[in-house]
Design an enzyme around this catalytic site. Structure first.
Site, PDB file in Angstrom:
ATOM      1  N   TYR A  53      -2.577 -16.745  -8.060  1.00 37.97           N
ATOM      2  CA  TYR A  53      -1.484 -15.960  -8.193  1.00 37.97           C
ATOM      3  C   TYR A  53      -0.579 -16.666  -9.406  1.00 37.97           C
ATOM      4  O   TYR A  53       0.273 -15.721  -9.875  1.00 37.97           O
ATOM      5  CB  TYR A  53      -0.885 -15.989  -6.892  1.00 37.97           C
ATOM      6  CG  TYR A  53      -1.531 -15.135  -5.934  1.00 37.97           C
ATOM      7  CD1 TYR A  53      -1.399 -13.668  -6.153  1.00 37.97           C
ATOM      8  CD2 TYR A  53      -2.500 -15.507  -5.193  1.00 37.97           C
ATOM      9  CE1 TYR A  53      -2.221 -12.712  -5.265  1.00 37.97           C
ATOM     10  CE2 TYR A  53      -3.445 -14.819  -4.441  1.00 37.97           C
ATOM     11  CZ  TYR A  53      -3.130 -13.207  -4.646  1.00 37.97           C
ATOM     12  OH  TYR A  53      -3.948 -12.386  -3.764  1.00 37.97           O
ATOM     13  N   GLN A  86       1.231  -0.220  -3.938  1.00 41.97           N
ATOM     14  CA  GLN A  86       0.504  -1.274  -3.568  1.00 41.97           C
ATOM     15  C   GLN A  86       0.519  -2.301  -4.501  1.00 41.97           C
ATOM     16  O   GLN A  86      -0.278  -3.502  -4.198  1.00 41.97           O
ATOM     17  CB  GLN A  86      -1.307  -0.609  -3.516  1.00 41.97           C
ATOM     18  CG  GLN A  86      -1.584   0.586  -2.534  1.00 41.97           C
ATOM     19  CD  GLN A  86      -2.775   1.162  -2.833  1.00 41.97           C
ATOM     20  OE1 GLN A  86      -3.753   0.848  -2.273  1.00 41.97           O
ATOM     21  NE2 GLN A  86      -2.662   2.348  -3.582  1.00 41.97           N
ATOM     22  N   ASN A  87       1.088  -2.165  -5.705  1.00 45.14           N
ATOM     23  CA  ASN A  87       1.204  -3.083  -6.826  1.00 45.14           C
ATOM     24  C   ASN A  87       2.052  -4.296  -6.262  1.00 45.14           C
ATOM     25  O   ASN A  87       3.168  -4.108  -5.700  1.00 45.14           O
ATOM     26  CB  ASN A  87       1.550  -2.535  -8.109  1.00 45.14           C
ATOM     27  CG  ASN A  87       0.717  -1.317  -8.751  1.00 45.14           C
ATOM     28  OD1 ASN A  87      -0.592  -1.561  -8.065  1.00 45.14           O
ATOM     29  ND2 ASN A  87       0.931  -0.955  -9.558  1.00 45.14           N
ATOM     30  N   VAL A  88       1.755  -5.657  -6.642  1.00 48.38           N
ATOM     31  CA  VAL A  88       2.482  -6.682  -6.265  1.00 48.38           C
ATOM     32  C   VAL A  88       3.262  -7.191  -7.577  1.00 48.38           C
ATOM     33  O   VAL A  88       4.273  -7.980  -7.483  1.00 48.38           O
ATOM     34  CB  VAL A  88       1.704  -7.760  -6.031  1.00 48.38           C
ATOM     35  CG1 VAL A  88       1.146  -7.375  -4.636  1.00 48.38           C
ATOM     36  CG2 VAL A  88       0.898  -8.338  -7.163  1.00 48.38           C
ATOM     37  N   ASP A  89       3.176  -6.298  -8.898  1.00 45.21           N
ATOM     38  CA  ASP A  89       4.227  -6.542  -9.971  1.00 45.21           C
ATOM     39  C   ASP A  89       5.614  -5.940  -9.789  1.00 45.21           C
ATOM     40  O   ASP A  89       5.726  -5.300  -8.582  1.00 45.21           O
ATOM     41  CB  ASP A  89       3.458  -5.840 -11.099  1.00 45.21           C
ATOM     42  CG  ASP A  89       3.380  -4.472 -11.364  1.00 45.21           C
ATOM     43  OD1 ASP A  89       4.355  -3.716 -10.850  1.00 45.21           O
ATOM     44  OD2 ASP A  89       2.186  -3.926 -11.586  1.00 45.21           O
ATOM     45  N   HIS A 104       1.653  -4.535  -0.293  1.00 49.31           N
ATOM     46  CA  HIS A 104       0.662  -5.469  -0.354  1.00 49.31           C
ATOM     47  C   HIS A 104       1.655  -6.684  -0.794  1.00 49.31           C
ATOM     48  O   HIS A 104       0.956  -7.775  -1.382  1.00 49.31           O
ATOM     49  CB  HIS A 104      -0.536  -5.144  -1.330  1.00 49.31           C
ATOM     50  CG  HIS A 104      -1.193  -4.147  -0.655  1.00 49.31           C
ATOM     51  ND1 HIS A 104      -2.145  -3.547  -1.247  1.00 49.31           N
ATOM     52  CD2 HIS A 104      -1.023  -3.473   0.499  1.00 49.31           C
ATOM     53  CE1 HIS A 104      -2.717  -2.568  -0.606  1.00 49.31           C
ATOM     54  NE2 HIS A 104      -2.357  -2.584   0.528  1.00 49.31           N
ATOM     55  N   GLY A 172      -2.970   6.427  -9.721  1.00 50.28           N
ATOM     56  CA  GLY A 172      -3.717   5.114 -10.038  1.00 50.28           C
ATOM     57  C   GLY A 172      -4.250   4.208  -9.014  1.00 50.28           C
ATOM     58  O   GLY A 172      -4.198   3.043  -9.008  1.00 50.28           O
ATOM     59  N   THR A 173      -4.893   4.744  -8.121  1.00 47.86           N
ATOM     60  CA  THR A 173      -5.378   4.271  -6.917  1.00 47.86           C
ATOM     61  C   THR A 173      -6.810   4.944  -6.689  1.00 47.86           C
ATOM     62  O   THR A 173      -7.086   5.933  -6.559  1.00 47.86           O
ATOM     63  CB  THR A 173      -4.519   3.822  -5.906  1.00 47.86           C
ATOM     64  OG1 THR A 173      -5.207   3.241  -4.639  1.00 47.86           O
ATOM     65  CG2 THR A 173      -3.990   5.372  -5.193  1.00 47.86           C
ATOM     66  N   SER A 174      -7.923   3.985  -6.372  1.00 42.76           N
ATOM     67  CA  SER A 174      -9.120   4.489  -6.097  1.00 42.76           C
ATOM     68  C   SER A 174      -9.127   4.869  -4.601  1.00 42.76           C
ATOM     69  O   SER A 174     -10.062   5.436  -4.209  1.00 42.76           O
ATOM     70  CB  SER A 174     -10.048   3.141  -6.224  1.00 42.76           C
ATOM     71  OG  SER A 174      -9.938   1.954  -5.398  1.00 42.76           O
TER      72      SER A 174
HETATM   73  N1  APR Z   1      -3.596   5.505 -15.406  1.00 42.24           N
HETATM   74  C1  APR Z   1      -3.891   5.916 -14.185  1.00 42.24           C
HETATM   75  N2  APR Z   1      -5.050   5.140 -13.588  1.00 42.24           N
HETATM   76  C2  APR Z   1      -5.665   4.396 -13.875  1.00 42.24           C
HETATM   77  C3  APR Z   1      -5.537   4.055 -15.266  1.00 42.24           C
HETATM   78  C4  APR Z   1      -4.616   4.603 -15.978  1.00 42.24           C
HETATM   79  N3  APR Z   1      -4.411   4.153 -17.353  1.00 42.24           N
HETATM   80  N4  APR Z   1      -6.658   3.356 -15.389  1.00 42.24           N
HETATM   81  C5  APR Z   1      -7.491   3.186 -14.327  1.00 42.24           C
HETATM   82  N5  APR Z   1      -6.912   3.666 -13.335  1.00 42.24           N
HETATM   83  C6  APR Z   1      -7.247   4.141 -12.065  1.00 42.24           C
HETATM   84  C7  APR Z   1      -8.786   3.900 -11.946  1.00 42.24           C
HETATM   85  O1  APR Z   1      -9.364   5.184 -12.171  1.00 42.24           O
HETATM   86  C8  APR Z   1      -8.860   3.578 -10.290  1.00 42.24           C
HETATM   87  O2  APR Z   1      -8.939   4.797  -9.561  1.00 42.24           O
HETATM   88  O3  APR Z   1      -6.736   3.077 -11.091  1.00 42.24           O
HETATM   89  C9  APR Z   1      -7.642   2.919 -10.001  1.00 42.24           C
HETATM   90  C10 APR Z   1      -7.675   1.502  -9.645  1.00 42.24           C
HETATM   91  O4  APR Z   1      -8.138   1.311  -8.517  1.00 42.24           O
HETATM   92  P1  APR Z   1      -8.153  -0.096  -7.757  1.00 42.24           P
HETATM   93  O5  APR Z   1      -8.686  -0.990  -8.972  1.00 42.24           O
HETATM   94  O6  APR Z   1      -8.945   0.036  -6.606  1.00 42.24           O
HETATM   95  O7  APR Z   1      -6.879  -0.572  -7.573  1.00 42.24           O
HETATM   96  P2  APR Z   1      -6.013  -0.214  -6.026  1.00 42.24           P
HETATM   97  O8  APR Z   1      -6.288   1.307  -5.776  1.00 42.24           O
HETATM   98  O9  APR Z   1      -4.632  -0.351  -6.597  1.00 42.24           O
HETATM   99  O10 APR Z   1      -6.238  -1.179  -5.224  1.00 42.24           O
HETATM  100  C11 APR Z   1      -5.879  -1.191  -3.965  1.00 42.24           C
HETATM  101  O11 APR Z   1      -6.825  -3.277  -3.438  1.00 42.24           O
HETATM  102  O12 APR Z   1      -7.499  -5.159  -4.218  1.00 42.24           O
HETATM  103  C12 APR Z   1      -6.575  -4.885  -3.256  1.00 42.24           C
HETATM  104  O13 APR Z   1      -4.528  -5.242  -2.804  1.00 42.24           O
HETATM  105  C13 APR Z   1      -5.313  -5.020  -3.819  1.00 42.24           C
HETATM  106  O14 APR Z   1      -3.373  -3.321  -3.867  1.00 42.24           O
HETATM  107  C14 APR Z   1      -4.780  -3.502  -4.215  1.00 42.24           C
HETATM  108  C15 APR Z   1      -5.652  -2.642  -3.465  1.00 42.24           C
END
Ligand code: APR
Length: 231
Positions: A53, A86-89, A104, A172-174
């Site tokens: 961290y 969900q971002n910690v920034d 988170h 931007g979240t999977s």
């Molecule tokens: N703009 C928008 N989305 C984007 C970009 C971009 N430039 N680049 C990548 N992405 C997308 C990817 O396609 C993906 O769907 O951002 C998503 C990131 O997914 P993850 O890496 O799984 O991140 P997230 O969903 O935020 O993870 C959730 O998991 O690891 C834990 O606690 C952590 O908060 C996090 C949580």
């Protein structure tokens, strides 16, 4: 003003230069979750966890909000914008968004491992937190981060916000990590849902409008669309 609720994930900050977790080259390819982001990891090797961290915090200091963060802040001129991240920034805050709920945790906060779990801001003069950095009662400080296997204290508030949304935007979240990923199902049936992501997200409800683009370009498109619909 209509209530615009936004759920953001790591992709929101990707264009600022912060790695996502699950994309190719993402953080979980470089580190094992079990080594750095679970209560067991902390008990086994707190120094390693603190170091992970500390590195994230240093990176955060080296980057700036991207145009997407600023566009979300600008949308406050037209909507009551509530961001669930969900971002910690702290890039949403630095771009000027005034309501940000961190599901988170936050990199720039630490908390006591004592019973009170008091939360403290990390000083910008000394952004490293190390073994031996204690709260005033003598307990080691830990990152103020929700690790895998821990409860998500803000989830009820987030569910409440999502249920009251007039428009829901997901960026931007999977959508692989629960309970955050379940928030999409809390929107009322007639609430329009927009999702901005350059990659395909699986198992979306049928009523989601997908903008297949990065956060900044996608938000430009969305802003035009929303303002056109406002007229
Ligand atoms: N703009 C928008 N989305 C984007 C970009 C971009 N430039 N680049 C990548 N992405 C997308 C990817 O396609 C993906 O769907 O951002 C998503 C990131 O997914 P993850 O890496 O799984 O991140 P997230 O969903 O935020 O993870 C959730 O998991 O690891 C834990 O606690 C952590 O908060 C996090 C949580």
């Amino acid at each position: 003003m209509k209530k615009l609720v936004v759920l953001t994930g790591a992709g929101m900050s990707a264009e600022s230069g912060l790695s996502t977790f699950r994309d190719a080259g993402g953080l979980w390819e470089k580190y094992k979750i079990d080594d750095v982001a679970t209560p067991n990891a902390w008990h086994r090797n707190p120094g390693l966890v603190l170091d992970f961290y500390n590195q994230r915090r240093k990176q955060l200091f080296a980057v700036e909000p991207n145009p997407g963060h600023y566009l979300l802040a600008e949308l406050q001129n037209y909507f009551e914008v509530e961001i669930i991240t969900q971002n910690v920034d702290n890039l949403h805050e630095r771009a000027g968004s005034s309501y940000v709920l961190h599901l988170h945790g936050e990199l720039m906060k630490v908390r006591s491992t004592g019973i009170g779990a008091e939360v403290y801001e990390v000083s910008t003069d000394k952004i490293e937190v190390n073994i031996g950095d204690n709260c005033p009662n003598g307990f080691q400080l830990r990152p103020h981060i929700v690790w895998f296997g821990e409860a998500v204290p803000e989830i009820e508030k987030a569910e409440h916000l999502t249920t009251r949304a007039d428009i829901l935007v997901i960026i931007g979240t999977s959508l692989q990590v629960y309970p955050a990923a379940g928030l999409i199902h809390n929107a009322r049936p007639n609430t329009p849902i927009y999702l901005i992501d350059p990659h395909e997200i699986e198992n979306l409800p049928y009523n989601v409008t997908v903008i297949k683009n990065g956060a900044s370009e996608g938000l430009k498109e969305l802003k035009d669309l929303l303002l056109k619909n406002q007229k």
